[in-house]
Each structure stands twice: as C-alpha cells, then as structure tokens.
Write an enzyme that holds these catalytic residues in place. Structure first.
Site, short mmCIF file in Angstrom:
data_model
loop_
_atom_site.label_atom_id
_atom_site.label_comp_id
_atom_site.label_asym_id
_atom_site.label_seq_id
_atom_site.Cartn_x
_atom_site.Cartn_y
_atom_site.Cartn_z
N TYR A 108 -2.50 -1.74 11.01
CA TYR A 108 -3.73 -2.34 10.47
C TYR A 108 -4.94 -1.68 11.15
CZ TYR A 108 -7.25 -6.06 9.74
OH TYR A 108 -8.38 -6.78 9.42
N LYS A 124 -8.16 0.60 9.63
CA LYS A 124 -9.58 0.25 9.77
C LYS A 124 -10.36 1.40 10.42
CE LYS A 124 -9.19 -3.73 7.80
NZ LYS A 124 -9.70 -3.91 6.44
N1 LIG Z 1 -10.60 -12.85 8.40
C1 LIG Z 1 -10.95 -12.13 9.46
O1 LIG Z 1 -11.11 -12.66 10.58
C2 LIG Z 1 -11.19 -10.66 9.35
C3 LIG Z 1 -11.57 -9.97 10.52
C4 LIG Z 1 -11.79 -8.59 10.43
C5 LIG Z 1 -11.65 -7.94 9.22
N2 LIG Z 1 -11.28 -8.63 8.11
C6 LIG Z 1 -11.13 -7.87 6.87
O2 LIG Z 1 -11.82 -8.52 5.83
C7 LIG Z 1 -11.12 -8.32 4.59
C8 LIG Z 1 -10.79 -9.66 3.96
O3 LIG Z 1 -10.05 -10.44 4.88
P1 LIG Z 1 -9.55 -11.92 4.55
O4 LIG Z 1 -9.50 -12.65 5.85
O5 LIG Z 1 -10.35 -12.49 3.42
O6 LIG Z 1 -8.06 -11.60 4.10
P2 LIG Z 1 -7.15 -12.27 2.96
O7 LIG Z 1 -5.75 -11.93 3.34
O8 LIG Z 1 -7.53 -13.71 2.77
O9 LIG Z 1 -7.57 -11.48 1.64
C9 LIG Z 1 -7.16 -10.16 1.39
C10 LIG Z 1 -6.99 -10.02 -0.11
O10 LIG Z 1 -6.63 -8.66 -0.40
C11 LIG Z 1 -5.67 -8.69 -1.44
N3 LIG Z 1 -4.88 -7.45 -1.43
C12 LIG Z 1 -4.02 -7.03 -0.46
N4 LIG Z 1 -3.45 -5.88 -0.82
C13 LIG Z 1 -3.96 -5.55 -2.05
C14 LIG Z 1 -3.75 -4.47 -2.95
N5 LIG Z 1 -2.87 -3.47 -2.68
N6 LIG Z 1 -4.43 -4.46 -4.12
C15 LIG Z 1 -5.30 -5.46 -4.43
N7 LIG Z 1 -5.53 -6.51 -3.61
C16 LIG Z 1 -4.87 -6.55 -2.43
C17 LIG Z 1 -4.82 -9.92 -1.14
O11 LIG Z 1 -4.10 -10.35 -2.28
C18 LIG Z 1 -5.86 -10.91 -0.66
O12 LIG Z 1 -6.35 -11.72 -1.72
C19 LIG Z 1 -9.88 -7.49 4.94
O13 LIG Z 1 -10.17 -6.13 4.73
C20 LIG Z 1 -9.70 -7.76 6.41
O14 LIG Z 1 -9.00 -6.72 7.05
C21 LIG Z 1 -11.03 -9.97 8.15
#
Ligand SMILES: NC(=O)c1ccc[n+]([C@@H]2O[C@H](COP(=O)([O-])OP(=O)(O)OC[C@H]3O[C@@H](n4cnc5c(N)ncnc54)[C@H](O)[C@@H]3O)[C@@H](O)[C@H]2O)c1
Length: 251
Positions: free
Chosen positions: A156, A160
């Site tokens: 992961y 990033k």
């Molecule tokens: N939540 C956090 O604390 C956090 C922190 C740092 C970064 N992020 C980043 O923010 C973004 C959103 O995070 P989140 O917490 O909402 O995650 P989440 O898991 O709730 O949402 C991710 C979404 O991406 C979709 N997805 C995954 N693979 C896919 C693919 N191949 N094609 C289409 N859709 C796909 C999933 O179905 C899901 O709906 C991500 O990139 C994550 O890495 C989140």
C-alpha cells in the site's frame, strides 16, 4: 456542515472510489458546489448511495482495467462534456500483511488497484487536456505511508509513494500546459471524528475535510500548486515522536 465554499458550476468532475468513506464525501462536496460528477467504483451496490443525487452519474467497474478507463472517458463524451477535474481516490485499503508474508499475486493486485488505475485515468485525462489545448486538475489520494512506513502495509505504501512520484512527473512534464497534479495525504479518517492522542490537533480527520482539501487543490485558489503533497493530518507529519516522553534529555 462545512463552512468552506467553492464554485464548481459548469465543471465536470470524475471521482473514483466513490462508494467508499472519503469518496462519498468527495462526490457530495463537488456536486454540492455545482459540479456534474461521474462517480466510479468497483462496488456497484455501494454506488447506490448516490441514487437520485442531483448532478451525479455513476459507473461501476474495476479501474485497474484499461477497458473500464476507456468506458469512463466514453461516458464523459456521451454526456456531451469534457473533463475539468480528476480525483483519483480508489484504493484497496484493507490489506494488513507483514512484508515477509506477501505473495506476488497480492502485491500485483494492490499495485493494479491503487497505482495502475491512477496511471490509466491520469494518462487519458492529460491527453484529453493536451489535445483540447486547455488545462485541468488531478487530485490523487496519497497517505502518510507515501513518505513514511505503516506497519504491515508495505505494498500500500509503495503505491502511495508511486502516486506522489507520478504527480510530480505530471507537474514537471505538463505544468506548462496548465495541467496540475497534486496529492492529499490524510491521516486517520474514520467516519465520525473522535479524539486521537498521537495527533497534535487531538482528533481524527473527517471525510468532509478531505473533500474540502480536494476542492481547494482543484480550484483556481491553488493555481500555483503543482506536484505538491498536502498533509491533511492535524500536524502528525510534523511530529518527530508519537511518545514525547521518549525525548532524550541531557543529564
Ligand atoms: N481513511 C483514511 O484514514 C485514509 C488515510 C490515508 C489515505 N487514504 C486514502 O484515501 C482514499 C479513500 O480511502 P477510504 O478510507 O475512503 O477507503 P475505502 O476503502 O472506504 O474506499 C475505497 C474505495 O475504492 C474502491 N476501489 C478499490 N479498488 C478499486 C478498483 N480497482 N476499481 C474501482 N474502485 C475500487 C472500493 O470499492 C472503495 O469503495 C484511498 O486512496 C486511501 O488510500 C485514506
């Protein structure tokens, strides 16, 4: 309710990962600011959360696939509009595996979902903007793991770091055409905001705060920001030690 205001009337925005925690807030905030939003996710059921939302269209598909990236741009063309903002937010976020135990198939699946997907959409977006003789904005979701390591999230974190590097490359190669690519690295976005002792602000980040940062980065207010990583983390990135009692004092 956020007090932040941006005007996206008449603009066309693609949000990936639109069924997820942050994706739902991104779609709501861009549409609430007047944009027409194409919400994309592999989770067709999860996209139903956007049913009936004004200005929001949905497309279900695996964004690691080239034909799905093509379908996104075909949908934009069929809707008669171009593209102003691409938000690369989709990612596989759940995997927790020690590096010593990761199999090649899992490594490839995470790289495909998190990084290949960003390449596939971003390269189509910049070709569209270049050929149309106009600029555009890409906002991609990175993570604190893009510059420092989580435990048990090596692949992961690698994706990033790759997204941050790609954003810098796009900024350098295409910034002269008015094309901008920036990242948000949010920490601890868990839905309802709650206290957090390791974050200097003392709390987690809301999905709406992440969305507001995306609206800012994609807007003219950020016209001179390119290849940048915005650490949206209540000061976590600035902190040297999470346990201040471990600071070494001189005798
Ligand atoms: N939540 C956090 O604390 C956090 C922190 C740092 C970064 N992020 C980043 O923010 C973004 C959103 O995070 P989140 O917490 O909402 O995650 P989440 O898991 O709730 O949402 C991710 C979404 O991406 C979709 N997805 C995954 N693979 C896919 C693919 N191949 N094609 C289409 N859709 C796909 C999933 O179905 C899901 O709906 C991500 O990139 C994550 O890495 C989140």
């Amino acid at each position: 309710m956020s007090a932040v205001r941006f005007d996206y009337r008449g603009e066309r925005v693609v949000v990936t990962g639109a069924a997820g925690l942050i994706g739902r807030a991104l779609v709501a905030r861009f549409a609430g600011a007047g944009a027409r939003v194409l919400a994309v996710d592999v989770d067709a059921d999860g996209l139903k959360v956007h049913d009936g939302a004004p200005g929001v269209d949905v497309l279900a598909g695996d964004l690691a696939r080239e034909d799905v990236a093509d379908a996104v741009f075909e949908r934009l063309r069929a809707a008669g509009g171009g593209l102003d903002v691409l938000v690369n937010n989709a990612a596989m976020t759940e995997l927790r595996t020690p590096f010593a135990d990761i199999e090649a198939g899992v490594w490839d699946a995470v790289v495909a979902a998190n990084l290949r997907s960003v390449y596939l959409l971003s390269v189509r977006a910049v070709r569209y903007w270049r050929d149309a003789g106009r600029g555009g904005a890409i906002v991609s979701m990175s993570s604190p793991g893009g510059s420092r390591a989580h435990e048990d999230q090596s692949v992961y974190d690698v994706t990033k770091a790759g997204i941050e590097a790609l954003s810098r490359a796009i900024a350098v190669e295409l910034g002269g055409l008015g094309i901008r690519a920036n990242c948000i690295a949010p920490a601890s976005v868990v839905g309802a905001v709650r206290p957090a002792t390791d974050i200097p602000s003392g709390r987690t980040t809301s999905p709406e705060e992440v969305a507001d940062a995306a609206l800012f980065l994609a807007s003219p207010a950020a016209a001179q920001l390119n290849g940048h990583v915005l650490h949206l983390d209540g000061g976590l990135h600035a902190r040297l030690r999470t346990d201040p009692s471990q600071e070494q004092l001189r005798d």
